[in-house]
Design a protein around this motif. Sequence first.
Motif, PDB file in Angstrom:
ATOM      1  N   TRP A  21      -3.691   9.266   3.696  1.00 45.56           N
ATOM      2  CA  TRP A  21      -4.679   8.228   3.370  1.00 45.56           C
ATOM      3  C   TRP A  21      -4.500   7.023   4.275  1.00 45.56           C
ATOM      4  O   TRP A  21      -5.476   6.467   4.783  1.00 45.56           O
ATOM      5  CB  TRP A  21      -4.543   7.783   1.913  1.00 45.56           C
ATOM      6  CG  TRP A  21      -5.510   6.687   1.570  1.00 45.56           C
ATOM      7  CD1 TRP A  21      -6.778   6.819   1.079  1.00 45.56           C
ATOM      8  CD2 TRP A  21      -5.297   5.266   1.723  1.00 45.56           C
ATOM      9  NE1 TRP A  21      -7.369   5.586   0.922  1.00 45.56           N
ATOM     10  CE2 TRP A  21      -6.482   4.613   1.308  1.00 45.56           C
ATOM     11  CE3 TRP A  21      -4.228   4.492   2.168  1.00 45.56           C
ATOM     12  CZ2 TRP A  21      -6.626   3.236   1.318  1.00 45.56           C
ATOM     13  CZ3 TRP A  21      -4.378   3.111   2.193  1.00 45.56           C
ATOM     14  CH2 TRP A  21      -5.566   2.490   1.773  1.00 45.56           C
ATOM     15  N   ASP A  44      -6.775   5.920  -8.215  1.00 38.70           N
ATOM     16  CA  ASP A  44      -5.546   6.718  -8.175  1.00 38.70           C
ATOM     17  C   ASP A  44      -5.885   8.199  -7.993  1.00 38.70           C
ATOM     18  O   ASP A  44      -5.383   9.080  -8.699  1.00 38.70           O
ATOM     19  CB  ASP A  44      -4.718   6.520  -9.451  1.00 38.70           C
ATOM     20  CG  ASP A  44      -3.309   7.096  -9.307  1.00 38.70           C
ATOM     21  OD1 ASP A  44      -2.849   7.232  -8.159  1.00 38.70           O
ATOM     22  OD2 ASP A  44      -2.682   7.414 -10.337  1.00 38.70           O
ATOM     23  N   ALA A  79       0.807  -1.222   0.000  1.00 35.54           N
ATOM     24  CA  ALA A  79       0.000   0.000   0.000  1.00 35.54           C
ATOM     25  C   ALA A  79       0.837   1.267   0.000  1.00 35.54           C
ATOM     26  O   ALA A  79       0.483   2.248  -0.663  1.00 35.54           O
ATOM     27  CB  ALA A  79      -0.949   0.005   1.201  1.00 35.54           C
ATOM     28  N   LEU A  96       1.616   3.050  -3.131  1.00 36.14           N
ATOM     29  CA  LEU A  96       0.453   3.429  -3.936  1.00 36.14           C
ATOM     30  C   LEU A  96      -0.317   4.613  -3.379  1.00 36.14           C
ATOM     31  O   LEU A  96      -1.207   5.134  -4.052  1.00 36.14           O
ATOM     32  CB  LEU A  96      -0.511   2.229  -4.039  1.00 36.14           C
ATOM     33  CG  LEU A  96       0.025   0.971  -4.715  1.00 36.14           C
ATOM     34  CD1 LEU A  96      -1.009  -0.140  -4.614  1.00 36.14           C
ATOM     35  CD2 LEU A  96       0.386   1.247  -6.168  1.00 36.14           C
ATOM     36  N   THR A  97       0.009   5.030  -2.175  1.00 35.21           N
ATOM     37  CA  THR A  97      -0.853   6.021  -1.538  1.00 35.21           C
ATOM     38  C   THR A  97      -0.043   7.036  -0.749  1.00 35.21           C
ATOM     39  O   THR A  97       1.174   7.127  -0.888  1.00 35.21           O
ATOM     40  CB  THR A  97      -1.888   5.308  -0.634  1.00 35.21           C
ATOM     41  OG1 THR A  97      -2.830   6.248  -0.170  1.00 35.21           O
ATOM     42  CG2 THR A  97      -1.207   4.627   0.538  1.00 35.21           C
ATOM     43  N   ILE A 105      -7.526   4.407  -3.909  1.00 38.46           N
ATOM     44  CA  ILE A 105      -6.409   3.685  -4.512  1.00 38.46           C
ATOM     45  C   ILE A 105      -6.813   3.148  -5.884  1.00 38.46           C
ATOM     46  O   ILE A 105      -6.059   3.250  -6.859  1.00 38.46           O
ATOM     47  CB  ILE A 105      -5.955   2.527  -3.599  1.00 38.46           C
ATOM     48  CG1 ILE A 105      -5.220   3.087  -2.384  1.00 38.46           C
ATOM     49  CG2 ILE A 105      -5.055   1.566  -4.353  1.00 38.46           C
ATOM     50  CD1 ILE A 105      -4.622   2.049  -1.490  1.00 38.46           C
ATOM     51  N   HIS A 125      -6.418  10.613  -4.628  1.00 31.88           N
ATOM     52  CA  HIS A 125      -6.413  10.715  -3.172  1.00 31.88           C
ATOM     53  C   HIS A 125      -6.991  12.053  -2.717  1.00 31.88           C
ATOM     54  O   HIS A 125      -6.521  13.107  -3.128  1.00 31.88           O
ATOM     55  CB  HIS A 125      -4.990  10.536  -2.652  1.00 31.88           C
ATOM     56  CG  HIS A 125      -4.454   9.165  -2.890  1.00 31.88           C
ATOM     57  ND1 HIS A 125      -3.730   8.839  -4.007  1.00 31.88           N
ATOM     58  CD2 HIS A 125      -4.573   8.028  -2.176  1.00 31.88           C
ATOM     59  CE1 HIS A 125      -3.399   7.569  -3.968  1.00 31.88           C
ATOM     60  NE2 HIS A 125      -3.905   7.048  -2.865  1.00 31.88           N
TER      61      HIS A 125
END
Length: 202
Positions: free
Chosen positions: A62, A117, A54, A57-58, A114, A119
């Motif tokens: 978040w 894509d 994760a 990706l973030t 996610i 946030h």
Amino acid sequence: DEAYERHARLERDQDEDIYLRDVFDRCIQIILYGDMPEDSHPLYDASLMIHEKALPLTTVAWLKRFITVTLQHLKSTTYNLDDVADEGKDPIEVYIALRELDCGMRPTMHLIEIANDCHLPDEVKYHPYIRSVEQPTANIGGLMNDIISYENEVIRYGSRFNLVALLEDYRNLSFEEAVSEAVKIVNRNTEDFLERSQNIPD
């Protein structure tokens, strides 16, 4: 889910509930920092995988929000309706409030960011309007699942932690009447969501 969710653990064991809450707390620390405890548990391995997958990706913001709602979800599964009963309050309303956390919809909604894509900043995510829309969304998912899962949860496992079953118990309704009332509750939440979606603030 089948190993730890409440319907697979009908015999209440307070020591196990306390143990699981500790496990969940440790899982959150693993997701945040990647530090594995000395003892082993399948959930620890899964948490480390989330940490490793994760983070790239973030954002940290978040991840903190996701962890907050995930911990609320996990711990809520260790409480039954009697644990959170509030004298003078309708048990059905108390159940719906607990089910909102228990059903796992709030962590699921966070995963949309996610998947897309995209946030959202904290000032958007914590805006009263967004939070007001999330409540009926969670209720629709959780309470609809109660209707669909009645056979598995109530008949197979013998659990009464289910909206239809509780309507039978507390409102003295037949199965058919309880299903009809449960559908009305889901529909009211759907109407609430649709109305709010047409009144997005500037």
